[in-house]
Design an enzyme around this catalytic site. Structure first.
Site, PDB file in Angstrom:
ATOM      1  N   SER A   1     -11.146  -5.332  -0.494  1.00 27.16           N
ATOM      2  CA  SER A   1     -11.911  -4.258   0.135  1.00 27.16           C
ATOM      3  C   SER A   1     -12.559  -3.390  -0.924  1.00 27.16           C
ATOM      4  CB  SER A   1     -10.979  -3.424   1.014  1.00 27.16           C
ATOM      5  OG  SER A   1     -11.700  -2.366   1.609  1.00 27.16           O
TER       6      SER A   1
ATOM      7  N   HIS B   1     -13.655  -0.011  -0.733  1.00 26.66           N
ATOM      8  CA  HIS B   1     -13.456   1.439  -0.898  1.00 26.66           C
ATOM      9  C   HIS B   1     -12.177   1.817  -1.625  1.00 26.66           C
ATOM     10  CE1 HIS B   1     -10.570   2.468   2.489  1.00 26.66           C
ATOM     11  NE2 HIS B   1     -10.859   1.214   2.747  1.00 26.66           N
TER      12      HIS B   1
ATOM     13  N   CYS C   1       5.081  11.625  12.113  1.00 26.30           N
ATOM     14  CA  CYS C   1       4.160  12.632  12.620  1.00 26.30           C
ATOM     15  C   CYS C   1       2.747  12.482  12.071  1.00 26.30           C
ATOM     16  CB  CYS C   1       4.678  14.020  12.306  1.00 26.30           C
ATOM     17  SG  CYS C   1       5.818  14.586  13.569  1.00 26.30           S
TER      18      CYS C   1
ATOM     19  N   GLN D   1      -4.854  -3.669  -1.994  1.00 28.24           N
ATOM     20  CA  GLN D   1      -4.348  -2.620  -2.900  1.00 28.24           C
ATOM     21  C   GLN D   1      -4.316  -3.054  -4.358  1.00 28.24           C
ATOM     22  OE1 GLN D   1      -3.615   0.581  -2.551  1.00 28.24           O
ATOM     23  NE2 GLN D   1      -4.125   0.628  -0.386  1.00 28.24           N
TER      24      GLN D   1
ATOM     25  N   ASN E   1       0.805  -1.228   0.000  1.00 26.64           N
ATOM     26  CA  ASN E   1       0.000   0.000   0.000  1.00 26.64           C
ATOM     27  C   ASN E   1       0.833   1.270   0.000  1.00 26.64           C
ATOM     28  OD1 ASN E   1       0.516  -1.292   2.587  1.00 26.64           O
ATOM     29  ND2 ASN E   1      -0.434   0.488   3.502  1.00 26.64           N
TER      30      ASN E   1
ATOM     31  N   THR F   1     -26.308  -9.380  10.388  1.00 28.78           N
ATOM     32  CA  THR F   1     -27.080  -8.973   9.216  1.00 28.78           C
ATOM     33  C   THR F   1     -26.165  -8.285   8.209  1.00 28.78           C
ATOM     34  OG1 THR F   1     -29.051  -8.713  10.556  1.00 28.78           O
ATOM     35  CG2 THR F   1     -29.028  -7.568   8.439  1.00 28.78           C
TER      36      THR F   1
END
Lengths: 124, 390
Positions: free
Chosen positions: B199, B201, B326, B179, B151, B237
């Site tokens: 996945s 999205h 960070c 990916q 990724n 569900t």
């Protein structure tokens, strides 16, 4: 995540640079941890007359460096030594929790520069 | 301000066709798919269709698809499920150092619960070595889990070859293909895969939906109990609108993938070469050419820190990503970049720009125009740059 003041100081940092023939230089942090701050200052009659910084770090690191230079410029060394990292963060309207331990080293850098100045002065 | 989105590896916008279809299943066909009445049957039919669409994109049988809440749950289900189901055969599992935290943290959890794990190193391009896989196998090895494409740096792993090794040794093989879905051809049979995570999205489908391919005959233990949905492997569900949207996104990805990839490669190379030609001291992270995902640019810009770069880009409307510590809340930068041998200093200055189907040449030109200015501004502020150039 960041306050408007942090973004302002990150976008328009005050006192960026390095003073040639500075009276005191302080550097804190390390690249492994993430942030490095380097402060150079000019002292006249125990007052910080000029101060500049260079910083390798995140937005918070740049903003704290910029803010601390504004906070201590024109102050006596004793007054500057009273400025803490927490006070710098407060002046920026706070920092995210995760930034406090790694990016808010600016007051330490100023203190290191003052210490450097005092040591040089003692040697003279 | 015009906004330019270059973070498609994090997530993608939902395709309008997908969103339109999903809306129907929020408001019009809202029955519980487990219900026997008309309302339920309509949704069940659509779920069955989605299962076929998802299976078709990876060369699987629809019965081998188990829907989950996303890639993280699918990774957990595959690894924990296989480890528990196979404990009598052994307790050793193998993965690589550059896996997603959904895999690595699951391995750590199992290690803390009595399993033994081996984490394979990677080379400087972020690729595992097959000899390391072979050497790591023990008589008690029960699972190998290797991602298809990374990724962060887009490195495409030799999963087909790993699958052959696993098959020869009778070891289950799990692939995290989050990916690579919709970007690379996936054929679970050709790749010798037993378990495969995907996945929604990442391929212009909705968030909160994923699936685990489980080869017919492979037994894994469920993580969730309490219902008979998804053949009792994933009770609860079903997220019907999400699953139906995922199915549509898979159908569209299958139709568009090869054409889109050509365009993505062209823009990726334009972006990367443009950066290398205009900014000094830039390191490309990950492999070049065919061993890299079509949409991935990952670079380390020396002497500056990643989050500062991201903030500066965001202020002019450009959204990217960074492997900087960070941005993660930890003190260490990206585990992937460190595993590839980058120093902390260089890894801190990493920038990932991941392209998608909406990006244009005009947007790439804007990035190439603005990035050098931002880099120079940050370098002028950097004591490391000062030290290197004095």
């Amino acid at each position: 995540m960041y306050s408007e003041k942090v973004i302002d100081h990150f976008t328009n940092p005050r006192n960026v640079g390095e003073i040639e023939n500075a009276d005191g230089i302080g550097q804190v942090g390390n690249a492994k941890c993430g942030d490095i701050m380097r402060i150079s200052l000019v002292v006249e009659e125990d007052v910080i007359k000029d101060i500049k910084f260079k910083t390798f770090g995140c937005g918070a690191a740049v903003a704290t460096s910029s803010m601390v230079t504004e906070m201590v410029k024109g102050k006596t060394l004793d007054e500057a030594l009273q400025v803490t990292n927490a006070a710098v963060a407060e002046a920026l309207d706070g920092l995210p929790e995760t930034k406090l331990h790694c990016s808010n080293l600016a007051a330490d850098a100023v203190h290191a520069a003052i210490k450097d100045y005092m040591e040089k002065k003692t040697k003279i | 301000m015009k906004r330019i989105y270059l973070d498609h590896s994090a997530t993608t916008p939902v395709d309008p066709q997908v969103a339109e279809l999903m809306m129907t299943y929020f408001t019009e066909y809202y029955g519980n798919p487990s219900s026997v009445h008309y309302f339920g049957r309509q949704v069940r039919k659509a779920l069955d269709n989605a299962r076929e669409q998802v299976a078709s994109l990876i060369g699987a049988n629809p019965k081998e698809i188990t829907f989950t809440s996303g890639g993280t749950e699918a990774d957990n289900l595959a690894i924990q499920g296989a480890a528990r189901a196979r404990l009598k055969k052994g307790n050793h599992l193998i993965t690589s150092a550059i896996e997603h935290h959904a895999v690595l943290d699951t391995f750590k959890y199992l290690k803390n619960n009595g399993y033994e794990i081996t984490i394979l190193p990677v080379d400087e391009e972020g690729l595992i070595r097959l000899e390391d896989v072979r050497d790591a196998i023990r008589p008690e090895t029960i699972l190998i889990s290797i991602m298809h494409a990374n990724n962060e740096v887009g490195a495409i792993q030799p999963v087909e070859e790993v699958g052959k090794i696993a098959r020869e040794k009778g070891i289950l093989f799990h692939v995290d293909a989050v990916q690579s879905l919709g970007k690379l051809d996936i054929d679970v049979n050709k790749m010798n895969v037993d378990l495969l995570t995907i996945s929604s999205h990442k391929i212009y489908g909705p968030k909160g939906v994923g699936a685990l391919y489980i080869r017919n005959g492979v037994r894994i233990s469920p993580l969730v109990f309490g219902g008979s949905q998804e053949r009792k492997i994933r009770s609860g569900t079903e997220n019907a609108p999400g699953i139906i949207g995922f199915g549509k996104a898979c159908e569209l990805a299958g139709q568009r993938m090869h054409e889109e990839n050509k365009e993505l490669v062209r823009m990726r190379d334009k972006l990367l070469n443009g950066i290398l030609n205009s900014i000094e001291d830039v390191k490309v992270n990950g492999p070049r050419g065919d061993k890299r995902l079509a949409n991935n640019v990952n670079i380390s810009i020396q002497f500056i820190e990643g989050e500062s770069l991201l903030l500066s880009l965001d202020m002019i409307g450009i959204a990217g990503s960074s492997g900087s510590a960070c941005t993660s809340g930890s003190l260490d930068p990206s585990h992937v970049l460190l595993a590839m041998g980058l120093t902390h200093e260089v890894a801190h200055g990493s920038l990932r720009l991941s392209l998608g189907r909406q990006n244009t040449d005009e947007e790439i030109d804007f990035v190439l125009q603005e990035l050098p200015k931002i880099v120079q501004r940050l370098r002028d502020m950097s004591p490391l740059y000062h030290a290197a150039n004095s």
